[in-house]
Write a protein that holds these residues in place. Structure first.
Motif, PDB file in Angstrom:
ATOM      1  N   ILE A  52      33.574  48.338  26.933  1.00  0.00           N
ATOM      2  CA  ILE A  52      33.294  49.205  28.089  1.00  0.00           C
ATOM      3  C   ILE A  52      33.221  48.366  29.364  1.00  0.00           C
ATOM      4  O   ILE A  52      33.797  48.739  30.391  1.00  0.00           O
ATOM      5  N   VAL A  53      32.538  47.233  29.322  1.00  0.00           N
ATOM      6  CA  VAL A  53      32.437  46.359  30.494  1.00  0.00           C
ATOM      7  C   VAL A  53      33.826  45.896  30.925  1.00  0.00           C
ATOM      8  O   VAL A  53      34.209  46.012  32.095  1.00  0.00           O
ATOM      9  N   GLU A  54      34.600  45.374  29.982  1.00  0.00           N
ATOM     10  CA  GLU A  54      35.922  44.834  30.324  1.00  0.00           C
ATOM     11  C   GLU A  54      36.869  45.907  30.849  1.00  0.00           C
ATOM     12  O   GLU A  54      37.577  45.678  31.833  1.00  0.00           O
ATOM     13  N   THR A  55      36.898  47.078  30.227  1.00  0.00           N
ATOM     14  CA  THR A  55      37.819  48.129  30.679  1.00  0.00           C
ATOM     15  C   THR A  55      37.378  48.731  32.015  1.00  0.00           C
ATOM     16  O   THR A  55      38.218  49.117  32.821  1.00  0.00           O
ATOM     17  N   THR A  56      36.076  48.771  32.263  1.00  0.00           N
ATOM     18  CA  THR A  56      35.584  49.271  33.552  1.00  0.00           C
ATOM     19  C   THR A  56      36.003  48.332  34.680  1.00  0.00           C
ATOM     20  O   THR A  56      36.489  48.769  35.721  1.00  0.00           O
ATOM     21  N   ALA A  58      38.489  46.141  34.580  1.00  0.00           N
ATOM     22  CA  ALA A  58      39.956  46.180  34.662  1.00  0.00           C
ATOM     23  C   ALA A  58      40.444  47.448  35.363  1.00  0.00           C
ATOM     24  O   ALA A  58      41.489  47.441  36.012  1.00  0.00           O
ATOM     25  N   GLY A  59      39.670  48.528  35.273  1.00  0.00           N
ATOM     26  CA  GLY A  59      40.030  49.778  35.929  1.00  0.00           C
ATOM     27  C   GLY A  59      39.894  49.743  37.440  1.00  0.00           C
ATOM     28  O   GLY A  59      40.478  50.555  38.147  1.00  0.00           O
ATOM     29  N   PHE A  63      36.989  45.704  42.718  1.00  0.00           N
ATOM     30  CA  PHE A  63      35.570  46.056  42.884  1.00  0.00           C
ATOM     31  C   PHE A  63      35.376  46.946  44.116  1.00  0.00           C
ATOM     32  O   PHE A  63      34.584  46.652  45.003  1.00  0.00           O
ATOM     33  N   GLY A  64      36.141  48.023  44.165  1.00  0.00           N
ATOM     34  CA  GLY A  64      36.021  48.966  45.274  1.00  0.00           C
ATOM     35  C   GLY A  64      36.591  48.448  46.582  1.00  0.00           C
ATOM     36  O   GLY A  64      36.182  48.879  47.646  1.00  0.00           O
ATOM     37  N   GLY A  65      37.536  47.523  46.513  1.00  0.00           N
ATOM     38  CA  GLY A  65      38.152  46.978  47.712  1.00  0.00           C
ATOM     39  C   GLY A  65      37.471  45.729  48.246  1.00  0.00           C
ATOM     40  O   GLY A  65      37.884  45.182  49.266  1.00  0.00           O
ATOM     41  N   LEU A  66      36.442  45.250  47.574  1.00  0.00           N
ATOM     42  CA  LEU A  66      35.707  44.067  48.042  1.00  0.00           C
ATOM     43  C   LEU A  66      36.340  42.757  47.593  1.00  0.00           C
ATOM     44  O   LEU A  66      36.234  41.756  48.283  1.00  0.00           O
ATOM     45  N   ALA A  67      36.978  42.758  46.442  1.00  0.00           N
ATOM     46  CA  ALA A  67      37.448  41.510  45.852  1.00  0.00           C
ATOM     47  C   ALA A  67      38.956  41.342  45.975  1.00  0.00           C
ATOM     48  O   ALA A  67      39.717  42.307  45.949  1.00  0.00           O
TER      49      ALA A  67
END
Length: 109
Positions: A52-56, A58-59, A63-67
């Motif tokens: 769940i962590v990895e797929t979230t 990767a999705g 990071f919402g346009g920050l990274a």
């Protein structure tokens, strides 16, 4: 059987890219994932939660346009069979690259 995910920033490094103040920051994001139950069930649940962590991430790799980018770095595991309910824990590390400016490190460049 229960499980939990806790995500936090565990460190940061900064490097100046230009004399005018552009900076690259590498932010270490750490996800602590835990599952409780009998040994086999808790390890299976831990695998599910890590996925769940990895797929979230990767999705939404920005990071919402920050990274600018991220890199999966490592996972460390601890399995405890002590007590009434064994626990399995994974510590997942990701490096997230963010571009900022020296005069305003909170704003994404």
């Amino acid at each position: 059987m229960t499980g939990a995910i806790d995500i936090a920033i565990s460190g940061e490094q900064s490097q100046d890219l230009t004399i005018k103040g552009a900076q690259q920051r590498i932010v270490r994001v750490r996800a602590l994932v835990a599952a409780r139950g009998d040994s086999e069930q808790s390890q299976d649940r831990l695998d599910e939660l890590c996925t769940i962590v990895e797929t979230t991430i990767a999705g939404d790799p920005s990071f919402g346009g920050l990274a600018r980018q991220y890199e999966y770095r490592a996972t460390e595991f601890v399995f405890s069979g002590n007590g009434d309910q064994p626990m399995s824990v994974a510590a997942m590390s990701f490096d997230v690259t963010v571009l900022t400016r020296r005069e305003n490190p909170q704003a994404v460049a």
